[in-house]
Design a protein around this motif. Structure first.
Motif, mmCIF file in Angstrom:
data_model
loop_
_atom_site.group_PDB
_atom_site.id
_atom_site.type_symbol
_atom_site.label_atom_id
_atom_site.label_comp_id
_atom_site.label_asym_id
_atom_site.label_seq_id
_atom_site.Cartn_x
_atom_site.Cartn_y
_atom_site.Cartn_z
ATOM 1 N N PHE A 147 0.870 -1.174 0.000
ATOM 2 C CA PHE A 147 0.000 0.000 0.000
ATOM 3 C C PHE A 147 0.910 1.228 0.000
ATOM 4 O O PHE A 147 1.577 1.507 0.994
ATOM 5 C CB PHE A 147 -0.909 0.016 1.232
ATOM 6 C CG PHE A 147 -1.827 -1.168 1.331
ATOM 7 C CD1 PHE A 147 -3.137 -1.084 0.875
ATOM 8 C CD2 PHE A 147 -1.395 -2.361 1.881
ATOM 9 C CE1 PHE A 147 -3.996 -2.160 0.963
ATOM 10 C CE2 PHE A 147 -2.242 -3.460 1.970
ATOM 11 C CZ PHE A 147 -3.559 -3.362 1.506
ATOM 12 N N ILE A 148 0.955 1.947 -1.107
ATOM 13 C CA ILE A 148 1.867 3.070 -1.257
ATOM 14 C C ILE A 148 1.057 4.346 -1.405
ATOM 15 O O ILE A 148 0.124 4.411 -2.210
ATOM 16 C CB ILE A 148 2.790 2.866 -2.477
ATOM 17 C CG1 ILE A 148 3.594 1.566 -2.298
ATOM 18 C CG2 ILE A 148 3.721 4.055 -2.665
ATOM 19 C CD1 ILE A 148 4.381 1.159 -3.527
ATOM 20 N N ASP A 149 1.392 5.363 -0.604
ATOM 21 C CA ASP A 149 0.642 6.619 -0.657
ATOM 22 C C ASP A 149 1.556 7.765 -0.260
ATOM 23 O O ASP A 149 2.662 7.559 0.245
ATOM 24 C CB ASP A 149 -0.573 6.557 0.271
ATOM 25 C CG ASP A 149 -1.775 7.292 -0.320
ATOM 26 O OD1 ASP A 149 -1.579 8.410 -0.858
ATOM 27 O OD2 ASP A 149 -2.890 6.767 -0.249
ATOM 28 N N ASN A 150 1.053 8.972 -0.488
ATOM 29 C CA ASN A 150 1.791 10.169 -0.125
ATOM 30 C C ASN A 150 2.024 10.218 1.385
ATOM 31 O O ASN A 150 1.134 9.892 2.174
ATOM 32 C CB ASN A 150 1.011 11.400 -0.597
ATOM 33 C CG ASN A 150 1.713 12.688 -0.285
ATOM 34 O OD1 ASN A 150 1.555 13.233 0.797
ATOM 35 N ND2 ASN A 150 2.499 13.177 -1.223
ATOM 36 N N GLY A 151 3.225 10.652 1.792
ATOM 37 C CA GLY A 151 3.556 10.685 3.215
ATOM 38 C C GLY A 151 2.671 11.602 4.026
ATOM 39 O O GLY A 151 2.422 11.353 5.212
ATOM 40 N N ALA A 152 2.171 12.680 3.409
ATOM 41 C CA ALA A 152 1.266 13.570 4.143
ATOM 42 C C ALA A 152 -0.030 12.842 4.487
ATOM 43 O O ALA A 152 -0.616 13.069 5.550
ATOM 44 C CB ALA A 152 0.964 14.818 3.307
ATOM 45 N N ARG A 153 -0.489 11.964 3.589
ATOM 46 C CA ARG A 153 -1.715 11.225 3.893
ATOM 47 C C ARG A 153 -1.485 10.215 5.013
ATOM 48 O O ARG A 153 -2.341 10.038 5.883
ATOM 49 C CB ARG A 153 -2.235 10.498 2.654
ATOM 50 C CG ARG A 153 -3.508 9.708 2.956
ATOM 51 C CD ARG A 153 -4.189 9.176 1.730
ATOM 52 N NE ARG A 153 -5.403 8.450 2.110
ATOM 53 C CZ ARG A 153 -5.533 7.136 2.088
ATOM 54 N NH1 ARG A 153 -4.524 6.380 1.680
ATOM 55 N NH2 ARG A 153 -6.653 6.554 2.473
ATOM 56 N N THR A 154 -0.340 9.541 5.009
ATOM 57 C CA THR A 154 -0.098 8.582 6.089
ATOM 58 C C THR A 154 0.038 9.308 7.424
ATOM 59 O O THR A 154 -0.426 8.819 8.455
ATOM 60 C CB THR A 154 1.151 7.712 5.804
ATOM 61 O OG1 THR A 154 2.325 8.491 5.881
ATOM 62 C CG2 THR A 154 1.056 7.059 4.444
ATOM 63 N N LEU A 155 0.669 10.488 7.415
ATOM 64 C CA LEU A 155 0.719 11.308 8.634
ATOM 65 C C LEU A 155 -0.694 11.665 9.080
ATOM 66 O O LEU A 155 -1.034 11.578 10.274
ATOM 67 C CB LEU A 155 1.526 12.578 8.375
ATOM 68 C CG LEU A 155 1.485 13.652 9.465
ATOM 69 C CD1 LEU A 155 2.186 13.173 10.725
ATOM 70 C CD2 LEU A 155 2.118 14.956 8.979
ATOM 71 N N GLY A 156 -1.525 12.070 8.131
ATOM 72 C CA GLY A 156 -2.909 12.424 8.465
ATOM 73 C C GLY A 156 -3.677 11.264 9.062
ATOM 74 O O GLY A 156 -4.413 11.429 10.037
ATOM 75 N N LEU A 157 -3.517 10.072 8.481
ATOM 76 C CA LEU A 157 -4.190 8.890 9.028
ATOM 77 C C LEU A 157 -3.791 8.649 10.482
ATOM 78 O O LEU A 157 -4.644 8.392 11.335
ATOM 79 C CB LEU A 157 -3.827 7.652 8.195
ATOM 80 C CG LEU A 157 -4.664 7.350 6.960
ATOM 81 C CD1 LEU A 157 -4.061 6.162 6.212
ATOM 82 C CD2 LEU A 157 -6.107 7.049 7.332
#
Length: 429
Positions: free
Chosen positions: A196-206
């Motif tokens: 599961f690869i996504d933008n780091g800002a989104r993972t921080l947000g999660l």
């Protein structure tokens, strides 16, 4: 069989399992009676779902609690050892890899500095591969038991049918890098383990929305503030967040050159690298040969010295101007999305910290429209520098919950026959 709503029996069962798992995960331990009250499901449905989850090893007993006039009630919780995830943060100065159990308790970690290697694709892929192997080396479970590997990266992530996640990282020199297929062919993991690869800002947000300063908010913007800057928007319509390239809003026409190649981007003024460049250009003296984190610490120490020491006027002036740029950038987010909360994370945002925040709040309020500005709070994230890695691990966990606690099916060479799919829908359990 599908009902009038179009939902099948399988959909209903999966939805009930998801509701129960999530309630136990965030609010457990709980009794069956409490679960029925909290979820709105009938006692019979709760009993059936709990029995399935216990049989699958996902839920376990966690003691008892006295009840009014009856037998003690058995408490239930999500079983920590029933699943494992790996989270990876491809950061500006290092690649961090962590192994977690189902309750996101850290079981192992490793970090690999990037130093002067930059974002060379082969280097990054090698660090991820070696990091995964290292955190799995001393475990007592097989890689097949992983729910997945989540990875937070800089840039825009597009999903393609043939190559999976492809990263467009203009600021780091990545042009349509097929990261998922590279990792799939390089990492020694079974095909059943999804990436599961996504933008780091989104993972921080999660991470902040699940466990940090965003818990309980209906809508929020979580800002990642490091060498570059980005943001994640979370609303009722976008429950798990959507990354937005906040750092590439134009704040000055014809302004400073940004890493992306354009002029006047917000990142060209407030990203840690740009901030240090501006200090140097104004006559400041960052430590020779120091990395960005060390140099930013030196700048903050110079601007806000110990009592009795004279502040570095140049460093202080650059930081005050930066606070205005950040506040103006946040005002755009306030006007566009009208969030309930704005949270600032990332290593640079956390280093700038509480001393920097009052000026940022003041400038954000002065640039934003009055009504949305009055209802938003601007605060620091609570999860520290591990937040991107934790959020990356949440990516496979959220998918697992959405499937009702069932693992993703490995991708096969072809689609199953239509008759088999129809039969499975009718006999779903």
């Amino acid at each position: 069989m599908a009902g009038r709503s179009g939902r099948t029996v399988r959909d209903l069962r999966r939805g009930n399992r998801t509701v129960v798992l999530q309630r136990l995960y965030f609010d457990g331990p709980m009794s069956r009676f409490e679960l029925a009250q909290a979820t709105g499901l009938s006692g019979g449905s709760i009993s059936n779902v709990v029995a399935e989850l216990v049989e699958d090893g996902l839920v376990e007993e966690a003691g008892t609690v006295e009840s009014d006039g009856g037998r003690p009630r058995i408490l239930l919780r999500v079983a920590p050892a029933s699943g494992h995830m790996i989270g990876v943060d491809v950061g500006e100065t290092r690649v961090r890899v962590e192994l977690f159990d189902l309750t996101l308790t850290e079981l192992g970690r490793t970090e690999r500095p990037l130093e002067h290697q930059g974002y060379d694709v082969e280097v990054i892929v090698g660090h991820i591969r070696d990091g995964i192997a290292e955190v799995l080396a001393d475990t007592d479970f097989t890689p097949e038991q992983l729910l997945g590997v989540g990875i937070g990266v800089p840039g825009v992530v597009a999903r393609t049918p043939g190559q999976g996640a492809v990263v467009h990282g203009q600021t780091i020199g990545w042009d349509a890098v097929p990261l998922e297929s590279l990792l799939r062919t390089t990492c020694e993991l079974p095909d059943s383990v999804p990436f599961f690869i996504d933008n780091g800002a989104r993972t921080l947000g999660l991470a902040e929305m699940w466990f940090g300063a965003g818990r309980g908010a209906r809508d929020a913007v979580v800002v990642l503030f490091g060498s570059g800057v980005g943001a994640c928007l979370v609303t009722e319509e976008v429950e798990h967040g959507r990354s937005v390239e906040w750092g590439h809003l134009t704040v000055r026409v014809g302004g400073r050159r940004c890493r992306c190649g354009a002029r006047g981007c917000l990142e060209a003024y407030v990203g840690a690298g740009a901030l240090l460049d501006r200090w140097r250009e104004a006559g400041g003296c960052p430590p020779e040969g120091a990395g960005e984190e060390t140099a930013l610490t030196a700048m903050l120490t110079a601007a806000y010295p110990a009592e009795g020491v004279t502040a570095d006027a140049v460093a202080l002036a650059v930081l005050e101007e930066t606070a205005e740029y950040v506040g103006a950038g946040l005002s755009d987010l306030i006007n566009l999305f009208q969030p309930e909360r704005i949270l600032i994370g990332g290593w640079a945002g956390l280093q700038l910290g509480a001393r920097f925040l009052p000026a940022v709040r003041r400038h954000a309020a002065s640039y934003a429209l009055r009504h949305p500005a009055e209802r938003v709070s601007v605060d620091l994230g609570r999860l520290g520098t591990d937040a991107v890695t934790v959020g990356a691990a949440i990516l496979p966990l959220a998918d697992f919950f959405a499937r009702g606690g069932r693992r993703a099916e490995p991708v096969s060479g072809g689609l199953p026959p239509a008759w088999r799919t129809a039969l499975e829908e009718r006999t779903a359990h």
